[in-house]
Structure formats: C-alpha cells, structure tokens
Design a protein around this motif. Structure first.
Motif, short mmCIF file in Angstrom:
data_model
loop_
_atom_site.label_atom_id
_atom_site.label_comp_id
_atom_site.label_asym_id
_atom_site.label_seq_id
_atom_site.Cartn_x
_atom_site.Cartn_y
_atom_site.Cartn_z
N ASP A 1 -19.13 -22.77 9.53
CA ASP A 1 -19.72 -23.84 10.33
C ASP A 1 -20.34 -24.94 9.48
O ASP A 1 -20.42 -26.10 9.92
CB ASP A 1 -20.81 -23.29 11.26
CG ASP A 1 -20.24 -22.56 12.47
OD1 ASP A 1 -19.05 -22.74 12.76
OD2 ASP A 1 -20.99 -21.79 13.10
N HIS A 2 -20.82 -24.59 8.28
CA HIS A 2 -21.66 -25.51 7.53
C HIS A 2 -21.06 -26.01 6.22
O HIS A 2 -21.70 -26.78 5.51
CB HIS A 2 -23.03 -24.86 7.25
CG HIS A 2 -23.84 -24.65 8.50
ND1 HIS A 2 -23.74 -23.50 9.26
CD2 HIS A 2 -24.73 -25.45 9.13
CE1 HIS A 2 -24.55 -23.60 10.30
NE2 HIS A 2 -25.15 -24.77 10.25
N LEU A 3 -19.84 -25.60 5.88
CA LEU A 3 -19.22 -26.10 4.66
C LEU A 3 -18.85 -27.58 4.77
O LEU A 3 -18.70 -28.26 3.76
CB LEU A 3 -17.96 -25.28 4.34
CG LEU A 3 -18.15 -24.04 3.47
CD1 LEU A 3 -16.85 -23.26 3.36
CD2 LEU A 3 -18.68 -24.40 2.08
N ALA A 4 -18.66 -28.06 5.99
CA ALA A 4 -18.30 -29.47 6.20
C ALA A 4 -18.97 -29.96 7.48
O ALA A 4 -19.25 -29.18 8.39
CB ALA A 4 -16.79 -29.64 6.28
N ARG A 5 -19.19 -31.26 7.54
CA ARG A 5 -19.82 -31.86 8.71
C ARG A 5 -18.91 -31.75 9.92
O ARG A 5 -17.69 -31.93 9.83
CB ARG A 5 -20.12 -33.32 8.42
CG ARG A 5 -20.77 -34.07 9.57
CD ARG A 5 -20.98 -35.53 9.20
NE ARG A 5 -21.53 -36.30 10.31
CZ ARG A 5 -21.72 -37.61 10.28
NH1 ARG A 5 -21.41 -38.30 9.18
NH2 ARG A 5 -22.22 -38.24 11.33
#
Length: 529
Positions: free
Chosen positions: A120-124
C-alpha cells in the motif's frame, strides 16, 4: 480524432529507428520515439500482440508476490505505473479489488498484513483504495468459497485488455508518423558504417529494404535468436523462457472482485471475472524449451489449475468445463533462480554501440512497459542527436481522452458517466453494445460511428452485435487482417459467438476481398489528422 491515409514511400525506406517486434515493448518504444520526433519503422513478423503480449494474466499490478523475493525496486516501479496507466487509457484498464482467502498452513496472517501494508505504501495512491482484513462469512466474496475459508484480505490492483494495449500504442505511434509493418519479418541486418541495412520480408514474399540509424531489438522470446541469426551480434545477456497458461470457464461467482489463491507449492494463481460470463484462472510457471511460435497449454497444466480452483471454490470444475485456454512464453531475464516462478520480472536494456547503435530488450512485464520504453528512448535518442524530453507519463492513449486531452482521475472514476453520454447520443444502438464499444474504443467510438444515425447504417450484422461497420473500422485503423485478429486479439468476441465463427468471418472477409486497409506491400500506413 484521426483517420488513416495512404502515404506513398520511396524505397529503400530511411528512418532513425527500426523497431523489431510488435509486442508491448516494441509498440511502446515506437510510440515514445515517434512522439519525440524520431522517424520510426516497426516490423512484426505476425499480428500485433500475437504471442506473449496477448497471453498475460491481463493485470496492471505491482506484483504482491515479488515482495517475497525482495524485488522492492521492481514492485515500487510497477506500483507507480499502475495509476499512470489507468489514467492514460481508462477504457481498456480499470481498478480491480483482489480477495486473498487465508487458511491454516499458508503464510502467517501477520506476514501477509505486513506485506500488504508495504504494498500500500511503496508508491503514492490516488485512485486505488488500500488493503484491509476481510470476514468472508459476511462478504459477497465468501459465498462461492468453501466454508473453511472464513477470513482473508482484500487489496487493489488493475485490469488491462493486454492485446488492445499493444494496438493502442501502435496507433499512437502511427499517429505521430511511425510506419507500422505487420506480418513482416526482419530477415537480415547488416552494419554499414553508422547505419543499419535491413531486409524486411512480408508474408506475401515482398521484400522491403530499410536503412536505419538505430535498431531496437524488442523481439521478446526471439530476442537472443534475432541477435545471433539476423544481426550476427553476440550478447552477454540471455532470456529464460517460462510458459504461463490460463483457462477460461463459465462464471464461478457473481460479484466483481477477483481472487488471488495461494497454493501449497508456493505458487500464486488468480481467478478473475472475465468477459461478463466467464472466469479466467491462471497462471502456471513452467520452463519452456519448445518452438516459441506454437505454444499451447498442456493437460497437466489444465489439471493443475482445475485442482487449485477446486481447493477454494464450492463449484468443482474439470477439464471438460474449460471453454477456452491460452498459453504464452515469457522471455524473462535470466538469473540464478531455481524455480521458474521466482525468476525476476524486471528488465535490462543492452545498448551495443560498436558501430550503428543496437538496443536489445531483455525481460519485462506489461505493467512496466511505458517506463521501459521511456528508458529505452532516453538511451538511444541522445546517440541520434535528439534531446527532446520524455512525454508519455502525461499523455492519453488513443480513446483514453474521455473528458480531457490529458490523463485525469475523473476518466477512471466516471467511466459510467461516459457510457451514459454515449447511450444518450446514440440512443438508436443497444445500451449493452455501446458499453462494449466504450470499453474497446473509448472516445474513438465517435470515429467508429461517424456519419451513422440509424442501425441500418451499421451495415450487415455478421454475428449478434458484430456489424460490418466495426469490422471496417478494425481493418482501417487497427491492422486487423483476419477473423482471428478481430475475434481473439482486437476483441474476445470469439468467446461469445458459436463454434465455427472464425471460419464464417474469414469467409465473409474473403468474399469481399477485404484485408487490412492500413497497409499494402508498398504502402505502409501512418495516421494523419
């Protein structure tokens, strides 16, 4: 909107870049290069997206399972690309929620939660909701599953019509001046100073000579073979051929979520809602050493996918329930992985400048094609004296400009509003048919229907919902040449039509002497506004 026009060409052809291979990487590179003002010729020995690029799981995804192999860079790159691509072509790509049932003996729940948090948080994210735990006893996704699966997880990725994605890239390349040759093989390449002399041979035997300042080898499974046999160049890199197969059965569930299943052998298999009436199940990962032109699913693979489906779903399936199957060979970048499913899906670009430049593409996955193409042109453009900046991150593919000329979130979120607008404007067509047109052609539906104001003006109805007008559009604008092109690559209408429909459509085309209206042996086509 644009229409195709014939363009007379003197021979030999001269261009900045000759791209060999009409899969997703070749089409993407041709599009990017043409958009930067380079003159481009692309040749594909068969139809566009004939092989690997129409045989994927049809997902735009970061690759949740690649986190287990610590491929964080690849996953991040793919996650960034998800939303770039969704905005660029919201008609052929859309968000999809995936349900992962959890059972004893699988990866522990805490590890899955941690992996999904990272995913969920590796990319915007702007378009896709995050992951969460799921009580399958209270959710529609739990209804078709066996009672033992009580809890699970849900997360987001995207769906893509893979073959149409290739065609749209080729169309955009042609619109920007590229010459696209389908059913045309690159027989030979020879360096002559700072140029390449190439011989292209069409399937009718006609030869075309091309002089190019640079060659891009995007031949996919044939990348190494092409280097050795046509270009007579040795490369330090190689590809590992891994076969992936899928089966299609009648719909196994009613809701709009997909499933991701963990098998005891460690493999991941998807079950995806497909073409309204079906479920797509795959993929396998099998080392492949046969002829790359004729790849087919094995009975062992069919049995494997059926058994995995039966492990999760209440409704059992056998090989007799398979209504269609397909298989493709992935040209994965060779690494030291012992298991085929663990081989990296990343790519490498190999630029040979021992004379005229030759760029070879090794590996890759459909989600990262645009970034791969951008990096490829970033490498070759300066060598050719071109300093124009990359542009595709903020551009729509043909038909993707539903509400504006640039990619926007609204086009993804309000696709149904676009469909309703079409249904109001063309009220004389069946709503379900217009929805299919919207998904296939996006804003180019207006090109298909231009000058038509009643059903009779659509021409003969060859099969239910397939009118002569659409066939003519595909011949004129999308390099379609046969029933297989129309029914299985430009669409999946073959799934919905009676057995034998392909032969009927081929006879219909032959009776009218019709073939692709874009290209003749002497006149490759470029789009013009």
């Amino acid at each position: 909107m644009h229409a195709q026009s014939r363009q007379s060409v003197s021979f030999p052809l001269e261009c900045d870049v000759l791209v060999v291979g009409g899969g997703i990487n070749g089409a993407g590179i041709a599009r990017d290069a043409a958009g930067r003002g380079l003159s481009v010729v692309l040749c594909e020995q068969h139809d566009l997206a004939s092989h690997t690029s129409s045989s994927s799981s049809k997902l735009i995804h970061g690759g949740l399972r690649y986190l287990e192999h610590y491929e964080f860079g690849l996953v991040r790159k793919a996650l960034i690309e998800r939303e770039v691509l969704l905005r660029s072509a919201p008609h052929i790509m859309w968000p999809l929620r995936f349900v992962m049932p959890h059972a004893k003996g699988q990866r522990p729940a805490w590890l899955i939660r941690m992996g999904m948090f990272l995913y969920d948080h590796l990319a915007r994210r702007e378009l896709l909701p995050g992951s969460r735990a799921l009580d399958l006893r209270r959710h529609a996704a739990g209804v078709p599953l066996k009672a033992e699966f009580k809890r699970g997880f849900v997360y987001s990725d995207g769906w893509v019509d893979d073959a149409r994605l290739v065609v749209l890239n080729a169309m955009d390349a042609a619109d920007k001046g590229a010459q696209i040759y389908t059913r045309t093989r690159c027989d030979s390449l020879e360096r002559q100073g700072q140029q390449w002399q190439a011989t292209l041979r069409r399937d009718d035997g006609h030869a075309v000579q091309v002089r190019a300042r640079c060659v891009v080898n995007a031949a996919g499974p044939w990348v190494a073979q092409f280097l050795g046999e046509a270009a007579h160049v040795r490369s330090r890199k190689s590809v590992r051929l891994v076969k992936g197969s899928h089966i299609v059965v009648k719909r196994l569930f009613e809701h709009d979520h997909a499933y991701i299943f963990q098998n005891p052998d460690g493999r991941i298999v998807f079950a995806i809602p497909y073409e309204r009436d079906f479920t797509l199940i795959g993929t396998t990962d099998v080392e492949y050493r046969g002829a790359t032109e004729h790849v087919a699913i094995s009975q062992e693979e069919i049995d494997y996918l059926c058994a995995l489906s039966n492990r999760y779903f209440n409704q059992p399936i056998t090989s007799s329930d398979v209504v269609w199957s397909y298989a493709g060979v992935r040209p994965l970048l060779e690494d030291a992985a012992a298991d085929a499913s663990a081989v990296t899906r990343d790519y490498q670009l190999d630029l040979n400048t021992e004379g005229a430049p030759l760029l070879s593409v090794f590996g890759g996955k459909i989600t990262t094609f645009r970034k791969l193409a951008e990096e490829a042109v970033d490498m070759i453009a300066p060598v050719l004296g071109n300093q124009r900046e990359a542009w595709t991150a903020n551009a729509c593919l043909p038909g993707g400009d539903l509400f504006a000329a640039t990619p926007e979130n609204r086009a993804v979120r309000e696709f149904d509003a676009f469909v309703q607008g079409l249904q109001t404007q063309y009220a004389w067509l069946a709503p379900q048919l217009l929805r299919r047109y919207a998904r296939a052609y996006g804003s180019r539906t207006h090109v298909l229907l231009k000058g038509r104001n009643k059903l009779e003006e659509m021409g003969e109805e060859i099969f239910s919902g397939l009118y002569a007008a659409e066939v003519d559009y595909l011949l004129r604008h999308e390099w379609a040449n046969s029933a297989a092109d129309i029914l299985w690559r430009r669409s999946k209408l073959g799934l919905h039509f009676p057995k034998g429909s392909e032969a009927v459509l081929d006879a219909w085309l032959a009776a009218r002497g019709q073939r692709s209206l874009q290209q003749t042996a002497d006149e490759p086509q470029a789009a013009s506004r």
